[in-house]
Write a protein that holds these residues in place. Structure first.
Motif, PDB file in Angstrom:
ATOM      1  N   PRO A  67     -10.325  -9.837   6.929  1.00  0.00           N
ATOM      2  CA  PRO A  67      -9.818  -9.773   5.553  1.00  0.00           C
ATOM      3  C   PRO A  67      -8.551  -8.935   5.480  1.00  0.00           C
ATOM      4  CG  PRO A  67     -11.700  -8.309   5.825  1.00  0.00           C
ATOM      5  CD  PRO A  67     -11.589  -9.071   7.106  1.00  0.00           C
ATOM      6  N   PRO A  68      -7.773  -9.063   4.371  1.00  0.00           N
ATOM      7  CA  PRO A  68      -6.513  -8.317   4.269  1.00  0.00           C
ATOM      8  C   PRO A  68      -6.751  -6.812   4.397  1.00  0.00           C
ATOM      9  CG  PRO A  68      -6.660  -9.991   2.555  1.00  0.00           C
ATOM     10  CD  PRO A  68      -8.006  -9.934   3.203  1.00  0.00           C
ATOM     11  N   LEU A  69      -5.928  -6.169   5.217  1.00  0.00           N
ATOM     12  CA  LEU A  69      -6.074  -4.741   5.482  1.00  0.00           C
ATOM     13  C   LEU A  69      -4.977  -3.954   4.776  1.00  0.00           C
ATOM     14  CD1 LEU A  69      -6.818  -4.763   9.326  1.00  0.00           C
ATOM     15  CD2 LEU A  69      -8.457  -4.776   7.444  1.00  0.00           C
ATOM     16  N   VAL A  70      -5.352  -2.797   4.278  1.00  0.00           N
ATOM     17  CA  VAL A  70      -4.405  -1.825   3.734  1.00  0.00           C
ATOM     18  C   VAL A  70      -4.629  -0.526   4.498  1.00  0.00           C
ATOM     19  CG1 VAL A  70      -3.625  -0.550   1.700  1.00  0.00           C
ATOM     20  CG2 VAL A  70      -4.419  -2.915   1.461  1.00  0.00           C
ATOM     21  N   ASN A  71      -3.629  -0.170   5.315  1.00  0.00           N
ATOM     22  CA  ASN A  71      -3.761   1.009   6.177  1.00  0.00           C
ATOM     23  C   ASN A  71      -4.997   0.907   7.072  1.00  0.00           C
ATOM     24  OD1 ASN A  71      -1.439   2.202   5.066  1.00  0.00           O
ATOM     25  ND2 ASN A  71      -2.624   3.118   3.395  1.00  0.00           N
ATOM     26  N   GLY A  72      -5.243  -0.304   7.575  1.00  0.00           N
ATOM     27  CA  GLY A  72      -6.350  -0.502   8.493  1.00  0.00           C
ATOM     28  C   GLY A  72      -7.716  -0.598   7.845  1.00  0.00           C
ATOM     29  N   THR A  73      -7.766  -0.719   6.511  1.00  0.00           N
ATOM     30  CA  THR A  73      -9.043  -0.752   5.790  1.00  0.00           C
ATOM     31  C   THR A  73      -9.094  -1.964   4.870  1.00  0.00           C
ATOM     32  OG1 THR A  73      -9.157   1.669   5.823  1.00  0.00           O
ATOM     33  CG2 THR A  73     -10.578   0.527   4.248  1.00  0.00           C
ATOM     34  N   ALA A  74     -10.266  -2.615   4.813  1.00  0.00           N
ATOM     35  CA  ALA A  74     -10.488  -3.739   3.912  1.00  0.00           C
ATOM     36  C   ALA A  74     -11.685  -3.434   3.019  1.00  0.00           C
ATOM     37  CB  ALA A  74     -10.727  -5.030   4.686  1.00  0.00           C
ATOM     38  N   GLU A  75     -11.591  -3.845   1.757  1.00  0.00           N
ATOM     39  CA  GLU A  75     -12.679  -3.652   0.805  1.00  0.00           C
ATOM     40  C   GLU A  75     -13.291  -5.010   0.454  1.00  0.00           C
ATOM     41  OE1 GLU A  75     -11.201  -1.515  -2.547  1.00  0.00           O
ATOM     42  OE2 GLU A  75     -11.014   0.379  -1.454  1.00  0.00           O
ATOM     43  N   VAL A  76     -14.618  -5.069   0.526  1.00  0.00           N
ATOM     44  CA  VAL A  76     -15.347  -6.309   0.264  1.00  0.00           C
ATOM     45  C   VAL A  76     -16.469  -6.016  -0.729  1.00  0.00           C
ATOM     46  CG1 VAL A  76     -16.710  -8.184   1.279  1.00  0.00           C
ATOM     47  CG2 VAL A  76     -14.825  -7.156   2.575  1.00  0.00           C
ATOM     48  N   TYR A  77     -16.689  -6.914  -1.680  1.00  0.00           N
ATOM     49  CA  TYR A  77     -17.737  -6.751  -2.685  1.00  0.00           C
ATOM     50  C   TYR A  77     -18.763  -7.869  -2.537  1.00  0.00           C
ATOM     51  CZ  TYR A  77     -14.581  -3.426  -4.925  1.00  0.00           C
ATOM     52  OH  TYR A  77     -13.768  -2.344  -5.182  1.00  0.00           O
ATOM     53  N   ALA A 155      -8.075  -4.332  18.754  1.00  0.00           N
ATOM     54  CA  ALA A 155      -7.652  -3.847  17.436  1.00  0.00           C
ATOM     55  C   ALA A 155      -8.902  -3.597  16.618  1.00  0.00           C
ATOM     56  CB  ALA A 155      -6.736  -4.856  16.745  1.00  0.00           C
ATOM     57  N   SER A 156      -8.867  -2.592  15.769  1.00  0.00           N
ATOM     58  CA  SER A 156     -10.040  -2.238  14.974  1.00  0.00           C
ATOM     59  C   SER A 156      -9.689  -2.179  13.498  1.00  0.00           C
ATOM     60  CB  SER A 156     -10.619  -0.883  15.421  1.00  0.00           C
ATOM     61  OG  SER A 156      -9.662   0.150  15.221  1.00  0.00           O
ATOM     62  N   ALA A 157     -10.715  -2.281  12.664  1.00  0.00           N
ATOM     63  CA  ALA A 157     -10.540  -2.214  11.213  1.00  0.00           C
ATOM     64  C   ALA A 157     -11.778  -1.586  10.593  1.00  0.00           C
ATOM     65  CB  ALA A 157     -10.300  -3.603  10.630  1.00  0.00           C
ATOM     66  N   LEU A 158     -11.565  -0.862   9.518  1.00  0.00           N
ATOM     67  CA  LEU A 158     -12.663  -0.285   8.747  1.00  0.00           C
ATOM     68  C   LEU A 158     -12.966  -1.209   7.581  1.00  0.00           C
ATOM     69  CD1 LEU A 158     -14.611   1.994   7.904  1.00  0.00           C
ATOM     70  CD2 LEU A 158     -12.682   3.069   6.717  1.00  0.00           C
ATOM     71  N   ILE A 159     -14.204  -1.696   7.510  1.00  0.00           N
ATOM     72  CA  ILE A 159     -14.634  -2.588   6.430  1.00  0.00           C
ATOM     73  C   ILE A 159     -15.523  -1.787   5.486  1.00  0.00           C
ATOM     74  CG2 ILE A 159     -15.682  -4.797   5.851  1.00  0.00           C
ATOM     75  CD1 ILE A 159     -13.323  -5.083   7.705  1.00  0.00           C
ATOM     76  N   LEU A 160     -15.086  -1.648   4.241  1.00  0.00           N
ATOM     77  CA  LEU A 160     -15.878  -0.995   3.202  1.00  0.00           C
ATOM     78  C   LEU A 160     -16.551  -2.065   2.371  1.00  0.00           C
ATOM     79  CD1 LEU A 160     -13.374   1.782   2.026  1.00  0.00           C
ATOM     80  CD2 LEU A 160     -15.252   1.984   3.666  1.00  0.00           C
TER      81      LEU A 160
END
Length: 216
Positions: A67-77, A155-160
Motif C-alpha cells: 500500500p502507499p507509504l508515507v515515510n515508510g509507513t502505511a495506514e490500513v482500516y 525493503a521493509s515497511a511498517l503497516i498500521l
C-alpha cells in the motif's frame, strides 16, 4: 551509442578493456568486429566478431509500491467485526533485476503477528482470528520484501492496522427504515401531484377557441 564508448583494444596485444561499467538492465549484450593484420607486403588480414554478454547481478533493491507509504509507513482500516481470513491489504514490491535476483518473497518480521498472516508469494495479509469487543484499536506489522539473489536485498515497511467501529444491528436497521420511509414519502407526493394534474386537465375545457379562454 558507438561501440568505442564501451570498450577499447590494445593494438599490439589485442587485449580488450571496458571503458565504463555495464548494467544488465540497460545493456544486455553488444558486439563489434576486430581486425587483425600483419606487417608483410602485401599485408594479410582477417577479422572476427566479438560479442559481449552482460550478466545480471543483484544490484537493484526492491521497492515497496503498495500500500502507499508515507515515510515508510502505511495506514490500513478494517472493520472491527472482520472475521478469520479477512483481506487486510496486499503488499506489492518491484525489483528491476531478472531471474532469481528479481523474484520476491514477503514475510512479517515484527509486530502483532499473532493476529495476521502474509502470503509469501502474493503479499496478501489476512486475519487469523476474530477481534472481540475488548480488542485494541490499532495493530502494527513490519513487513519485509526480499529478493532471492545470492546476496539478498530487501525493503521493509511498517503497516498500521486500525479497527473501524462496526454498526450494530439496530443502527443498521434504523438507517434502512429511515431510507425506506423517505423513498415512500417522495413517491406518494409525486403520485398526488400527478393525479391532481390529470384531474385539472380533465375538468378544464375551452369556452372560446378563438380567444383561448378556459372554464374549469
Amino acid at each position: 551509442m558507438p561501440v568505442f564508448t564501451y570498450v577499447s583494444i590494445n593494438p599490439n596485444s589485442g587485449d580488450i578493456y571496458a571503458l565504463r561499467s555495464f548494467n544488465h538492465e540497460q545493456t544486455k549484450a553488444f558486439e563489434f568486429k576486430v581486425l587483425a593484420k600483419d606487417g608483410g607486403n602485401p599485408s594479410l588480414q582477417s577479422n572476427a566478431t566479438v560479442r559481449v554478454i552482460v550478466l545480471d547481478v543483484n544490484d537493484n533493491t526492491p521497492v515497496i509500491t503498495a500500500p502507499p507509504l508515507v515515510n515508510g509507513t502505511a495506514e490500513v482500516y478494517i472493520p472491527r467485526n472482520a472475521g478469520v481470513g479477512y483481506l487486510v491489504t496486499v503488499v506489492k514490491a518491484d525489483d528491476y533485476d531478472e531471474g532469481e535476483n528479481g523474484r520476491l518473497s514477503y514475510e512479517m518480521v515484527e509486530g502483532d503477528r499473532g493476529f495476521f498472516e502474509i502470503d509469501q508469494v502474493n503479499g496478501e495479509i489476512r486475519t487469523t482470528r476474530a477481534f472481540g469487543e475488548n480488542a485494541k484499536t490499532a495493530y502494527e506489522l513490519i513487513v519485509v520484501a526480499h529478493d532471492h539473489g545470492k546476496t539478498s536485498l530487501s525493503a521493509s515497511a511498517l503497516i498500521l492496522i486500525y479497527l473501524s467501529p462496526a454498526l450494530d444491528a439496530q443502527e443498521s436497521l434504523g438507517s434502512v427504515n429511515l431510507s425506506l420511509i423517505f423513498i415512500i414519502a417522495l413517491g406518494s407526493i409525486a403520485a398526488i401531484l400527478f393525479v391532481t394534474m390529470i384531474f385539472v386537465a380533465v375538468k378544464c375545457k375551452r369556452d372560446n377557441k378563438e380567444i383561448r379562454t378556459y372554464n374549469c
